[in-house]
Enzyme design. Sequence first.
Site, PDB file in Angstrom:
ATOM      1  N   GLU A 226     -11.802  -3.376  -3.100  1.00 37.94           N
ATOM      2  CA  GLU A 226     -10.874  -2.390  -3.649  1.00 37.94           C
ATOM      3  C   GLU A 226     -10.670  -2.649  -5.136  1.00 37.94           C
ATOM      4  OE1 GLU A 226      -7.328  -2.523  -0.881  1.00 37.94           O
ATOM      5  OE2 GLU A 226      -8.694  -3.991   0.017  1.00 37.94           O
TER       6      GLU A 226
ATOM      7  N   HIS B  32       0.806  -1.228   0.000  1.00 43.18           N
ATOM      8  CA  HIS B  32       0.000   0.000   0.000  1.00 43.18           C
ATOM      9  C   HIS B  32       0.839   1.279   0.000  1.00 43.18           C
ATOM     10  CE1 HIS B  32      -3.530  -2.331   0.159  1.00 43.18           C
ATOM     11  NE2 HIS B  32      -3.745  -2.370   1.460  1.00 43.18           N
TER      12      HIS B  32
ATOM     13  N   HIS C 261      -9.720   2.472   0.223  1.00 42.76           N
ATOM     14  CA  HIS C 261      -9.646   1.414   1.229  1.00 42.76           C
ATOM     15  C   HIS C 261     -10.641   1.624   2.375  1.00 42.76           C
ATOM     16  CE1 HIS C 261      -8.051  -1.985   3.281  1.00 42.76           C
ATOM     17  NE2 HIS C 261      -6.865  -1.987   2.675  1.00 42.76           N
TER      18      HIS C 261
END
Length: 395
Positions: free
Chosen positions: A357, A146, A217
Amino acid sequence: MKIRNVIIVLFAIAIIVNLGCKEKKQARISSVNDKVKTVAHVDSASFVGNVDGKSVNFYRLRNKNKVEATFTNYGQRLISLYVPDNEGRMEDVVLGFNSLKMYQNANEKYFGATIGRYGNRIAKGKFTIQGQAYQLATNNNSNHLHGGVKGFNEVVWEADQISENEIEFHRISPHMEEGYPGNLNVKVNYILTDENELRITYEATTDRSTPVNLTHHSFFNLRGEGNGTINEHILMINANQFTPVDKGLIPTGEMRSVEGTPFDFSQPKPIGQDLETENQQLIFGMGYDHNFVLNDTPKSDSGLTLAARVIEPESGRVMEVFTNEPGLQFYGGNFLNGEAVGKSGKPYTFRGAFCLETQHFPDSPNHSNFPNTLLEPGETYNSICVYKFTNTTIH
C-alpha cells in the site's frame, strides 16, 4: 533450507537481469499475448444492488493484451485482476468475493478497497490542528484504522466509465464524517494501460484543514487467489529504513535502518525467509505489517519511484509498484485464517496474500518528523500508485 533460499534468490536475480533486456522482454510479451487464453469472469449481476439508497453496479476494464480488471462502486473495490503467466495462462491475482452481499457480510472488510480518509492507523484516534483537538472513531482496539467504523471501503461511490480501459470514481466525504473536519471532495481514476499497468491517481480538495492519506488495499497472490501462501514469492522493497511500531502497531516515531534485520528487502529474498527470526517487531505484527521509508531513486520515465518488485517463481509473474508517495506498507496476510472463502471456492489461508500500500506514514498527524499529511483549503492532494505486471522466462 539455506541452500534452497540461495537458489531462489539466484533465480530472482537472474529474472531481474533478464527483465532489463528490453528486446527479449518485448519478445516474451508478444509471445505471451499470442497465447493468452479466455478467462472465466465474475458474474456482473451479483454486484447489482442498492446500499444506503444508492445504486451499486459492476464495471470492467480491458486492455489490448486481454488483461482485465473488474470493480464495484461499493467501497470502490477491485474485485478481480486477470494477468498472464509465462505460458499465457490467465489467473486472478487479487483476493475477493463473488457478490456484493459477500463483501457486505465478510469479516475482512478491506479486500480490494480504496481506503480513506486516512489509510493505516492513528493513535487513539486523536490529533490536533492549530490547537483544536479532534477525536476520530476508534475501530482497532483503542486506535483508528483505515478511516474508521465506516470508512471509504463501505460507502457507495459515483462512477464514470470513461472508456474500455479507464474509470473514475468520486464522492464528497462530509464534514465530521468519522470525526474528520472539512468537506473532502475526492476523485480516484484508474487506467489499465497496454503496458499491463493498473495506474491509480487520487485527487482531493477540502474546505477545512484535514489529514488525508488515501491508498489501495488489494490482497495479492501472484500464483492466483486462493493458491497457497505467498512465503515463496520473492520481494524487493526499495527502502533502507522502516518505521518500527509498538504492540498496537502504532509507529514509535523512529525511522530505523533495515540493515541486519528481517526487514531488509533491499535485495530480493523470499517473503518467508526470515519470518521465524526472533524479532520483537515481527512479534508485534504477527509477521510483516510495517511501513517502509522509500528511497528517492530509481524513478520511472514518468518520475515515479520504484517502490517494490515481487516475483512468483512458479508462474513467472512479476509485479512492480511505482509511486510518488514517501512510504509503502507491506502486509503479509498475517490475519487471514481460512474462514473467508474466495471467488474460486478456496479458503484464504494464513499468509495467503500480501498487500503493498503506497502511502504517507501511519500516525503522521502525531509525529512532526514524519512527512506532513495535512491538506489545506486551496491545495490539491495528489497521489499516484502504479501496479505493473510482466512475466519472464529464464533461457
